[in-house]
Scaffold this motif. Structure first.
Motif, mmCIF file in Angstrom:
data_model
loop_
_atom_site.group_PDB
_atom_site.id
_atom_site.type_symbol
_atom_site.label_atom_id
_atom_site.label_comp_id
_atom_site.label_asym_id
_atom_site.label_seq_id
_atom_site.Cartn_x
_atom_site.Cartn_y
_atom_site.Cartn_z
ATOM 1 N N GLY B 56 68.990 4.349 3.597
ATOM 2 C CA GLY B 56 69.911 5.433 3.938
ATOM 3 C C GLY B 56 70.806 5.106 5.121
ATOM 4 O O GLY B 56 71.739 5.840 5.405
ATOM 5 N N GLY B 57 70.487 4.016 5.794
ATOM 6 C CA GLY B 57 71.351 3.622 6.894
ATOM 7 C C GLY B 57 70.598 3.191 8.138
ATOM 8 O O GLY B 57 71.018 2.287 8.842
ATOM 9 N N ALA B 58 69.467 3.850 8.381
ATOM 10 C CA ALA B 58 68.770 3.572 9.629
ATOM 11 C C ALA B 58 67.747 2.452 9.483
ATOM 12 O O ALA B 58 67.297 1.879 10.469
ATOM 13 C CB ALA B 58 68.092 4.837 10.149
ATOM 14 N N PHE B 60 64.580 2.467 8.453
ATOM 15 C CA PHE B 60 63.207 2.731 8.900
ATOM 16 C C PHE B 60 62.213 2.237 7.853
ATOM 17 O O PHE B 60 62.415 2.445 6.654
ATOM 18 C CB PHE B 60 63.012 4.235 9.136
ATOM 19 C CG PHE B 60 61.776 4.529 9.912
ATOM 20 C CD1 PHE B 60 61.780 4.478 11.297
ATOM 21 C CD2 PHE B 60 60.577 4.820 9.258
ATOM 22 C CE1 PHE B 60 60.632 4.719 12.024
ATOM 23 C CE2 PHE B 60 59.425 5.062 9.981
ATOM 24 C CZ PHE B 60 59.445 5.010 11.367
ATOM 25 N N LYS B 65 56.802 5.287 7.154
ATOM 26 C CA LYS B 65 57.222 6.682 7.093
ATOM 27 C C LYS B 65 56.249 7.491 6.234
ATOM 28 O O LYS B 65 55.826 8.578 6.606
ATOM 29 C CB LYS B 65 58.638 6.778 6.519
ATOM 30 C CG LYS B 65 59.181 8.198 6.489
ATOM 31 C CD LYS B 65 60.531 8.312 5.790
ATOM 32 C CE LYS B 65 61.697 7.955 6.687
ATOM 33 N NZ LYS B 65 62.995 8.243 6.049
ATOM 34 N N ASN B 82 67.303 11.752 -0.792
ATOM 35 C CA ASN B 82 68.584 11.982 -0.152
ATOM 36 C C ASN B 82 69.672 11.331 -1.000
ATOM 37 O O ASN B 82 69.903 10.133 -0.945
ATOM 38 C CB ASN B 82 68.553 11.387 1.258
ATOM 39 C CG ASN B 82 69.754 11.792 2.078
ATOM 40 O OD1 ASN B 82 70.771 12.208 1.521
ATOM 41 N ND2 ASN B 82 69.638 11.659 3.390
ATOM 42 N N MET B 86 77.633 10.973 1.548
ATOM 43 C CA MET B 86 78.972 11.401 1.966
ATOM 44 C C MET B 86 79.560 10.513 3.041
ATOM 45 O O MET B 86 80.629 10.784 3.567
ATOM 46 C CB MET B 86 78.933 12.850 2.460
ATOM 47 C CG MET B 86 78.914 13.826 1.308
ATOM 48 S SD MET B 86 78.894 15.529 1.859
ATOM 49 C CE MET B 86 80.613 15.788 2.274
ATOM 50 N N GLU B 174 72.076 14.131 6.918
ATOM 51 C CA GLU B 174 71.117 13.982 8.024
ATOM 52 C C GLU B 174 69.858 14.704 7.575
ATOM 53 O O GLU B 174 69.910 15.858 7.134
ATOM 54 C CB GLU B 174 71.699 14.604 9.297
ATOM 55 C CG GLU B 174 71.026 14.140 10.565
ATOM 56 C CD GLU B 174 69.697 14.784 10.850
ATOM 57 O OE1 GLU B 174 68.880 14.191 11.558
ATOM 58 O OE2 GLU B 174 69.447 15.901 10.347
ATOM 59 N N GLU B 175 68.728 14.045 7.680
ATOM 60 C CA GLU B 175 67.569 14.555 6.948
ATOM 61 C C GLU B 175 67.128 15.958 7.332
ATOM 62 O O GLU B 175 66.688 16.720 6.473
ATOM 63 C CB GLU B 175 66.401 13.570 7.056
ATOM 64 C CG GLU B 175 66.005 13.238 8.479
ATOM 65 C CD GLU B 175 64.968 12.112 8.509
ATOM 66 O OE1 GLU B 175 64.847 11.393 7.514
ATOM 67 O OE2 GLU B 175 64.289 11.985 9.536
ATOM 68 N N ILE B 208 61.309 12.215 3.376
ATOM 69 C CA ILE B 208 62.699 12.137 2.938
ATOM 70 C C ILE B 208 63.089 10.673 2.817
ATOM 71 O O ILE B 208 62.906 9.901 3.767
ATOM 72 C CB ILE B 208 63.633 12.839 3.934
ATOM 73 C CG1 ILE B 208 63.241 14.316 4.069
ATOM 74 C CG2 ILE B 208 65.095 12.728 3.477
ATOM 75 C CD1 ILE B 208 63.483 14.871 5.431
ATOM 76 N N ALA B 391 72.326 12.285 15.006
ATOM 77 C CA ALA B 391 72.944 10.963 15.005
ATOM 78 C C ALA B 391 74.379 10.972 14.506
ATOM 79 O O ALA B 391 74.993 9.914 14.381
ATOM 80 C CB ALA B 391 72.094 10.008 14.168
HETATM 81 C C1 LIG Z 1 75.217 12.538 9.816
HETATM 82 C C2 LIG Z 1 74.278 11.766 8.962
HETATM 83 C C3 LIG Z 1 74.502 11.662 7.608
HETATM 84 C C4 LIG Z 1 73.615 10.986 6.798
HETATM 85 N N1 LIG Z 1 73.867 10.895 5.485
HETATM 86 C C5 LIG Z 1 73.000 10.259 4.685
HETATM 87 C C6 LIG Z 1 73.205 10.194 3.295
HETATM 88 O O1 LIG Z 1 74.200 10.705 2.775
HETATM 89 N N2 LIG Z 1 72.299 9.578 2.525
HETATM 90 C C7 LIG Z 1 71.181 9.012 3.066
HETATM 91 O O2 LIG Z 1 70.382 8.486 2.325
HETATM 92 N N3 LIG Z 1 70.955 9.056 4.377
HETATM 93 C C8 LIG Z 1 71.827 9.663 5.205
HETATM 94 N N4 LIG Z 1 71.572 9.728 6.539
HETATM 95 C C9 LIG Z 1 70.326 9.153 7.050
HETATM 96 C C10 LIG Z 1 69.188 10.154 6.868
HETATM 97 O O3 LIG Z 1 69.169 11.003 7.987
HETATM 98 C C11 LIG Z 1 67.831 9.533 6.743
HETATM 99 O O4 LIG Z 1 67.668 8.636 7.778
HETATM 100 C C12 LIG Z 1 67.617 8.846 5.437
HETATM 101 O O5 LIG Z 1 67.863 9.695 4.365
HETATM 102 C C13 LIG Z 1 66.198 8.381 5.383
HETATM 103 O O6 LIG Z 1 65.964 7.682 4.210
HETATM 104 P P1 LIG Z 1 65.515 6.169 4.208
HETATM 105 O O7 LIG Z 1 64.445 6.037 5.248
HETATM 106 O O8 LIG Z 1 65.050 5.964 2.854
HETATM 107 O O9 LIG Z 1 66.732 5.394 4.568
HETATM 108 C C14 LIG Z 1 72.481 10.376 7.353
HETATM 109 C C15 LIG Z 1 72.264 10.486 8.722
HETATM 110 C C16 LIG Z 1 73.141 11.164 9.522
HETATM 111 C C17 LIG Z 1 72.887 11.259 10.968
#
Ligand SMILES: Cc1cc2nc3c(=O)[nH]c(=O)nc-3n(C[C@H](O)[C@H](O)[C@H](O)COP(=O)(O)O)c2cc1C
Ligand code: SF4
Ligand code: FES
Lengths: 154, 423, 873
Positions: B56-58, B60, B65, B82, B86, B174-175, B208, B391
């Motif tokens: 999802g970007g971070a 982790f 988790k 998720n 967007m 954002e989760e 999530i 974030a």
């Molecule tokens: C503003 C914002 C928007 C986010 N949008 C998404 C998103 O559209 N899809 C997504 O998977 N994670 C998004 N994230 C990250 C999620 O908060 C979350 O870290 C993620 O869904 C965790 O999934 P993962 O551990 O499988 O990556 C976003 C985070 C922030 C701060």
């Protein structure tokens, strides 16, 4: 008044959530699907069904961008204004749309056919610039393509 | 199913969705059958061992988790996919959702079993209409075949899985904002701690994960952690859906080994820059990552290496800046997006982003003033992680701070010349 | 306790708290907006940032929000760290981007928390050079003014209004930097706690609409500590005057009573003081007379010549003065027997029974509540706000199990969701807290009493009984701090007895009774006969103290009664039907114009202080009636004559009390124009009035700033500290934030538990289902209805009805009937000789008719009463 179909469709969402308030976004979208937008009366009716006040619902409705609290045209054109489309010239495509329809972003054509609004990235950046009309996404826009596409929405 | 491209291998070339029958023929739901014979703890261990990191970007670690849901946590427990996608410049989850919906469902069923989940939601952004239809269809198929519901494949484990269509806001990705959205509320984020595995959706333990993360789960269970790690060229296991947009010859999306270099992505897969355009920089993984430039092209695209280069891999979908596009304009566009999508909860974000956007707009329109760059630089520090509530604003800081670093002269020219040199 | 190092100095801090709370408790200046001591932390504004260091070695540290960070042993933080200082300055700059530059003309200016915090953080130059966002304001009703452009998006308003007070017609709309806080459209705010927005909002978005009509800056107000006179709870207020006009009421913190909040009746009822209907000079046979002439009549009374009737809305001192004037044997309480018997019963139960009566603040911590027969939301509104907090007690255990600190407000709410602890309501009709009730039972007063006794039986283990009483009993039994509430609203002894029976069957239970008026309890403690008893008395002269009999008993009875006297002398603030019949009328000071003591329903004696010296010859009733020169003399006499009230005279220090040799000023340092105020009349500087009655002065002299001796905080006419001009300056006057005021909260409790818990109370006749004194519905006379009073927050109380803003929200007369009963009538009916519209009340049991209490033409009925209802003639 909610139509029987609207009411039934909203009620069908109840089992999907542990409480009724959680259904409110779905409920507003269900009304919007049929009426194009969510008028005040509908908000009051949804509130009654879900045990929420109009202010509760409007606080939610005004947070999100896909719930309309004002009437829109028969077709809603969402032009992507995010970064990839911008790099690929979405400004020009949007300008073309504005000129063709004679309206600015946020406006509806006098004949009520189109409403033109910007939208964030539609997730089709490899085919930028992109727009969505109603439920269909249109890729790789050029002025000529836009003209052809518009014809499909009477 | 051992393949180099576990996520995309079986996708139909005509773009249609893989239906249940075809998915099963390709070995689909075998992982679920296997998982149901394992203990939840074994699955969590396997996923930990795979080194799968969240897509999802971070980034982790996914197994870790899952292990945060306390063993004796109350029920119902929730799992949320998720599928909000967007983040500007990101278009990877849509591919999975439209073309291989059963892979996500199978991944969720396994993740659900591993975390003791009772109810799952797929939180899908509202504009993904085609994906919505295909997922709805796949859900019906999966229920009919007993992959979902009260007693999955006679195992005694049951999970309901629902599709929720968002009403649209970047914050929903954002989760914790997503949890509020699912509860029918304004999608403001929640304070952490408590983290969702402790107190999440409807106050109950909640896991999530991103769509791509969950789609990696069936192949891991089917083929083992070692196999998964072997797919990668770097430290983080598996493949990755990489993409590129901008003025390149073949914008698109590709499943490649984790750790493929930026240069390879750009030159081989994206086919290099369009004729007449020169490369100036890129955002490696969506709008909320720092710019990288020429000197970084040989960086392998994985969480660790991109971080070393001063950015983040983020979603792995690159946005390419060329020499005929104004970097100030691009930064304005990005900042405009974040300012628009700020949920309005914390001051540095709602106020600072609005201000920064006005400054960048003024600059693009030839109204920049001395001191504006210092002001912008301050804003980016103002949005540092921990300074804001979530974030989003720290994400907005990344492209702006790096643009100020790599394209400083362009910003200065806007001010000194009183116009945008590209207009 | 934990040792926390703040800028390298060790401090002992409360380990359960967050750093912001703890730092403020230490008297430090740390700016904040979204945090509120009663509402906890949500981390929105980011104003309270401090630097936190991992350990003594860590020199870099990181910024954390103090309000979101728990106090931890050995923690090291810095408030002075340059990065923290710069961050906080930038936050204020961010908040000010869209804020208008109109402090000099803004009605919040001079007591604006935003102004204070801006100065505190050192933001003084505005770098933002773009257009500001602007909003349209809304009409929100007669109490609250809306000015959205001043908003800084701290979310306090919606958190208070929705989450704390349970309102749902105010919300946050839209997002990013254009969040709008308001209603869905123009309209009167529905919550009776809306007025608190004026204080909760840290800037001028929500301001006092009544103040706006006669606006005065805080620094130009002459103020005094006061007590609300609009119900029996005794909320503490600060009353403020300028040019002889009462300008406003604000909350005055009392850690045991009202905490940070008032109800709108208490906040906005004050305008009766400025009413056109005020009696401003003595009248003899309807003609203006000199005070001397009036006094001669009073002083000339022979012993036994007069009887005196006191009042539950007059001070202890005034009642006592009348009692002394006429002689104890000729003094009557001025409340109908039906009510007087109840009050005596309540007092006996509280004094002699094992159940402790809780302070309003204690109620917030009770975790299972049974409300028997009283519509507390209408008769003691602030108590209902406490109940809204008490239903959160049990669910909060979920949060505790998850290790979520209770001050993490949203995290707690998210963990708990809509779960509510047990609250059982038994009333005749719907109430304004039905939304938080576990179950709401509706019945006639006798049904309610029967329910109560059944609960008591279930508690005594009488075997399986009916479902509802069993459920209630189980919930109360399972609670850590169960509470039973009742009151005089239905004039039912059986209900009071039932409430006592329930409380006494529960070891450790608390028992609260609401009292109808601000000094009902005080008057009851004086132990005088009732108004009906007076009807039988023989005398030449009748003296009526601040009492309109036509609101207490049916008019024909009162007419006959008043006609029997050769001379009727009435003292009051406002012209009433009673004063209209008096031969001698004396202008009595209101709470704002005099000093006195009131005893709240909790039995707490509290002093109110004169805010301003009224125009001659208005004066306190005790001064008209008694021989005493000042309040301390009255109180000395009172203490020796009525030992049960001796403690009440210690509710405030005597007038001789001095701090550093000085009296305590009612006027702020910046009070302007005192020497010039009357310059159009005389150029000689007027001498400030003396105050013989209290330790307060009518001046601005008296500076305790930084001195070792500080006045007791409860005695301060206003809260102000350097850099803290807003009401939030109360932080500087509490022993600990949200704890007691320094030197103790105001008031002396007169009623403490008499007997150890577990013994049955004397004076409570055993009640059993069906044995209640009045006839049950089955004994209903044919063709008659049991007419019950229905209370309204606005309109039912006597004095606040004269405040225009309150009057605007009072209901017109009606009769409420169950729809099935109403079906037998047209849109209007005749009842007690009045023609009124019928209102369908689905919750009202059949056979009952509800009329609005205290609202003419139903004001003087001794309800409940049986009556016919007929179609209009
Ligand atoms: C503003 C914002 C928007 C986010 N949008 C998404 C998103 O559209 N899809 C997504 O998977 N994670 C998004 N994230 C990250 C999620 O908060 C979350 O870290 C993620 O869904 C965790 O999934 P993962 O551990 O499988 O990556 C976003 C985070 C922030 C701060
Ligand atoms: S950083 Fe703050 S205002 Fe911005 S989206 Fe997150 S919580 Fe909302
Ligand atoms: S007071 Fe701490 S963030 Fe607002």
């Amino acid at each position: 008044m909610l139509s029987p179909e609207e009411r039934a469709e909203i009620e069908a969402e109840f089992p999907h959530y542990p409480n009724r308030k959680a259904v409110c976004i779905d409920a507003m979208k269900i009304v919007q699907k049929r009426r194009g937008w969510v008028p005040d009366e509908a908000l009051a009716d949804i509130g009654e069904l879900l045990g929420m006040s109009i202010a509760d619902l409007d606080g939610v409705a005004t947070f999100y961008n896909l719930i309309f609290r004002r009437p829109v045209g028969r077709h809603v054109i969402y032009v992507c204004d995010s970064v990839s489309c911008w790099i690929m010239g979405s400004d020009r495509q949007c300008g073309h749309l504005s000129e063709r329809l004679g309206i600015q972003l946020g406006e509806t054509t006098p004949d009520g056919r189109f409403t033109l609004i910007p939208i964030v990235c539609l997730g089709a950046c490899d085919h930028a610039p992109v727009m969505m009309i109603d439920d269909d996404t249109h890729f790789d826009l050029t002025p000529a393509r836009i003209d052809r596409i518009l014809e499909r929405y009477p | 199913m051992a393949a180099e491209k576990p996520l995309t291998l079986n996708m139909r070339p005509d773009g249609a969705a893989l239906d249940r029958a075809a998915y099963e023929r390709a070995g689909g739901y075998g992982a679920l059958r296997k998982a149901l014979k394992m203990s939840p703890a074994e699955i969590v261990e396997e996923v930990k061992a795979s080194t799968l990191r969240g897509r999802g970007g971070a980034g982790f670690p996914t197994g870790l988790k899952w292990s945060f849901v306390p063993v004796n946590a109350p029920h119902p427990r929730y799992l949320v996919a998720n599928a909000d996608e967007m983040e500007p410049g990101t278009f990877k989850d849509r591919l999975l959702l439209e073309r291989n919906p059963h892979l996500l469902i199978e991944g969720m069923a396994i993740a659900g079993y591993a975390t003791g989940t009772d109810v799952g939601y797929i939180f899908l952004r509202g504009e993904y209409k085609l994906a919505a239809a295909r997922i709805a269809n796949a859900l019906a198929e999966a229920y009919a075949a007993g992959y979902l519901g009260a007693n999955i494949l006679g195992s005694g484990y049951g999970m309901e899985l629902r599709l929720h269509l968002s009403a649209g806001r970047y914050m929903c990705g954002e989760e914790t904002g997503m949890l509020n959205a699912l509860e029918g509320k304004r999608a403001n984020p929640r304070a952490k701690p408590p983290f969702p595995p402790v107190s999440g959706l409807f106050g109950k333990p909640t896991t999530i994960n991103n769509v791509e993360t969950l789609c990696n789960v069936p192949p891991i269970v089917a083929n083992g952690a070692a196999w998964f790690r072997g797919l990668s060229r770097g430290k983080d296991g598996g493949t990755k859906l990489y993409g590129a947009s901008g003025k390149v010859n073949r914008p698109g999306i590709w499943e490649l080994p984790m750790g493929t270099t930026i240069r390879e992505l750009l030159e081989e897969h994206a086919g290099g820059m369009l004729d007449g355009f020169r490369f100036r920089g890129l955002l490696p993984g969506g709008a909320s990552t720092d710019f990288l430039v020429e000197q970084h092209l040989d960086t392998p695209m994985d969480f660790t290496e991109v971080q070393k280069a001063g950015s983040r891999m983020g979603t792995g979908t690159m946005i390419v800046l060329d020499d005929k596009t104004c970097p100030v304009g691009m930064t304005w566009n990005l900042t405009h997006f974040f300012a628009q999508e700020s949920c309005g909860w914390c001051t540095p974000c709602w106020s600072g982003l609005g201000w920064a956007e006005r400054v960048l707009k003024a600059m693009e329109e030839g109204q920049g003033q001395p001191g504006d760059l210092e002001k912008l630089a301050f804003q980016t520090r103002f949005w540092a992680p921990g300074h804001t509530f979530c974030a989003l604003a720290p994400g907005a800081a990344e492209p702006l701070q790096s643009a100020l670093k790599y394209f400083r002269e362009d910003f200065e020219r806007h001010i000194t010349e009183g116009r945008c040199p590209w207009r | 306790m934990a040792t926390v190092y703040v800028d390298n100095q060790p401090y002992d801090m409360n380990a359960g708290q967050n750093l912001l709370h703890a730092c403020l408790s230490q008297g430090m200046d740390l700016p904040y907006f979204c945090w509120h001591p009663a509402m906890g932390s949500v981390g929105a504004c980011r104003q309270c940032a401090v630097k936190q260091f991992k350990d003594a070695e860590d020199k870099r540290g990181k910024l954390v929000m103090a309000c979101m960070t728990p106090v931890a042993e050995g923690a090291r933080i810095s408030l002075r760290d340059p990065e923290a200082v710069e961050f906080r300055r930038a936050i204020v700059e961010g908040l000010m981007l869209n804020h208008p530059h109109d402090c000099p003309v803004c009605d919040e200016g001079s007591e604006c928390h935003l102004q204070d915090m801006t100065v505190m953080t050192g933001h003084d130059y505005r770098r933002y050079r773009f257009e500001k966002r602007t909003f349209r304001n809304q009409y929100l009703g007669p109490f609250v003014n809306h000015e959205m452009n001043r908003c800084i998006q701290c979310y306090r308003c919606v958190r208070f209004y929705r989450e704390y007070a349970g309102g749902n017609d105010l919300n946050a709309f839209a997002l990013r930097n254009i969040v709008f806080f308001g209603r869905e459209g123009d309209g009167v705010l529905e919550s009776e706690f809306a007025g608190n927005l004026v204080e909760v909002c840290p800037t001028g978005v929500f301001t006092d609409a009544t103040l706006k009509r006669h606006y005065t800056r805080k620094w130009d107000l002459q103020m005094a500590p006061s007590i609300c006179v609009h119900c029996g709870l005794g909320c503490n207020t600060t009353a403020a005057e300028r040019y002889g006009m009462l300008r406003r009421i604000i909350n005055r913190y009392n850690g045991e009573v009202n905490g940070y909040f008032l109800c709108d009746r208490g906040r906005y009822g004050y305008e009766f003081v400025n009413s056109e209907a005020r009696i401003r000079q003595p009248l003899l046979e309807g003609r203006p007379a000199t005070p001397q002439a009036a006094l001669e009549i009073l002083r000339g009374l022979a012993p036994g010549q007069a009887i005196g009737i006191g009042s539950p809305r007059a001070s202890l001192e005034s009642n006592f003065a009348l009692r002394q004037l006429v002689g104890p044997g000729h003094f009557y309480a001025g409340i109908p027997g039906s009510e007087s018997r109840l009050l005596k019963l309540m007092l006996g139960i509280l004094r002699d029974g094992p159940a402790r009566t809780p302070s309003p603040r204690d109620i917030e911590n009770c975790d299972a509540v049974l409300v028997l027969g009283e519509d507390v939301a209408a008769t003691a509104p602030r108590m209902a706000l406490s109940l809204r907090q008490s239903v959160r007690r049990q669910p909060m255990q979920t949060a505790e199990r998850l290790h979520i600190p209770l001050w993490m407000d949203h995290a707690v709410r998210e963990a708990v969701q809509d779960e509510k602890g047990p609250l059982f309501l038994a009333t005749t009709n719907t109430t304004r807290i039905d939304d938080i009730a576990t179950r709401a039972f509706r019945g006639s007063p006798d049904d309610i009493a029967r329910l109560g006794f059944a609960v008591a039986d279930a508690l005594s283990g009488a075997g399986p009984g009916p479902a509802l009483p069993t459920e209630i009993a189980a919930a109360l039994k399972a609670a850590r701090r169960p509470l039973v509430i009742s009151g005089a609203g239905n004039r039912s002894q059986a209900i009071i007895q039932a409430a006592a029976a329930v409380a006494h069957a529960l070891p450790g239970a608390a028992l609260a009774f609401t009292a109808p008026e601000c000094n009902s309890m005080g008057l009851t403690l004086m132990d005088a006969p009732s108004l009906e008893d007076a009807l039988q008395a023989e005398a030449d002269t009748l003296i009526i103290l601040e009492n309109d009999f036509y609101r207490r008993l049916p008019a024909p009875d009162i007419d006959r009664f008043l006609a029997r006297f050769h001379r009727v002398i009435a003292l009051d603030h406002l012209r009433t039907p009673t004063t209209a019949k008096a031969h001698v009328v004396l202008p009595a000071a209101t709470f704002a114009e005099g000093d006195g003591t009131l005893v709240s329903s909790e039995g707490r004696a509290q002093r109110y202080f004169q805010v301003f010296v009224p125009a001659e010859p208005i004066r306190e009733s005790w001064l008209w009636l008694g021989p005493w020169a000042n309040l301390d003399e009255v109180n000395a006499a009172l203490a020796s004559a009525l030992p049960q009230l001796a403690a009440a005279t210690r509710a405030a220090p005597p007038a001789t009390f001095r701090i550093a040799g000085a009296k305590i000023p009612r006027e702020p340092h910046r009070y302007s124009g005192r020497t010039a105020m009357l310059a159009n009349i005389t150029v000689h500087e007027p001498k400030p009035p003396e105050d013989p009655d209290s330790a307060l002065s009518f001046t601005m002299e008296g500076d305790f700033e930084g001195k070792p001796d500080q006045p007791p905080a409860a005695l301060l006419p206003f809260f102000w500290a350097p850099g803290w001009n807003s009401i939030q300056s109360v932080n500087k006057f509490q022993e600990e934030i949200a704890g007691p005021l320094r030197h103790g909260d105001a008031g002396v409790r007169l009623i403490e538990v008499g007997r150890p818990s577990g013994t049955a109370a004397a004076g409570v006749p055993p009640g059993a289902p069906g044995e209640s004194p009045a006839a049950g519905p089955n004994g209903r006379p044919t063709g008659e209805w049991l007419v019950v009073p229905l209370y309204h927050v606005f309109g039912s109380e006597e004095l606040s009805r004269h405040a225009p803003a309150v009057a605007e929200l009072a209901p017109a007369p009606y009769v409420a009937l169950n729809p099935e009963d109403a079906a037998g009538f047209g849109p209007e009916v005749e009842l007690f000789g009045a023609r009124v519209p019928v209102k369908a009340a689905p919750d009202l049991p059949r056979g009952l008719a509800g009329v609005p209490a205290g609202i003419p033409p139903f004001a003087g009925l001794d309800l409940p009463a049986w009556s016919r209802i007929s179609p209009p003639r």
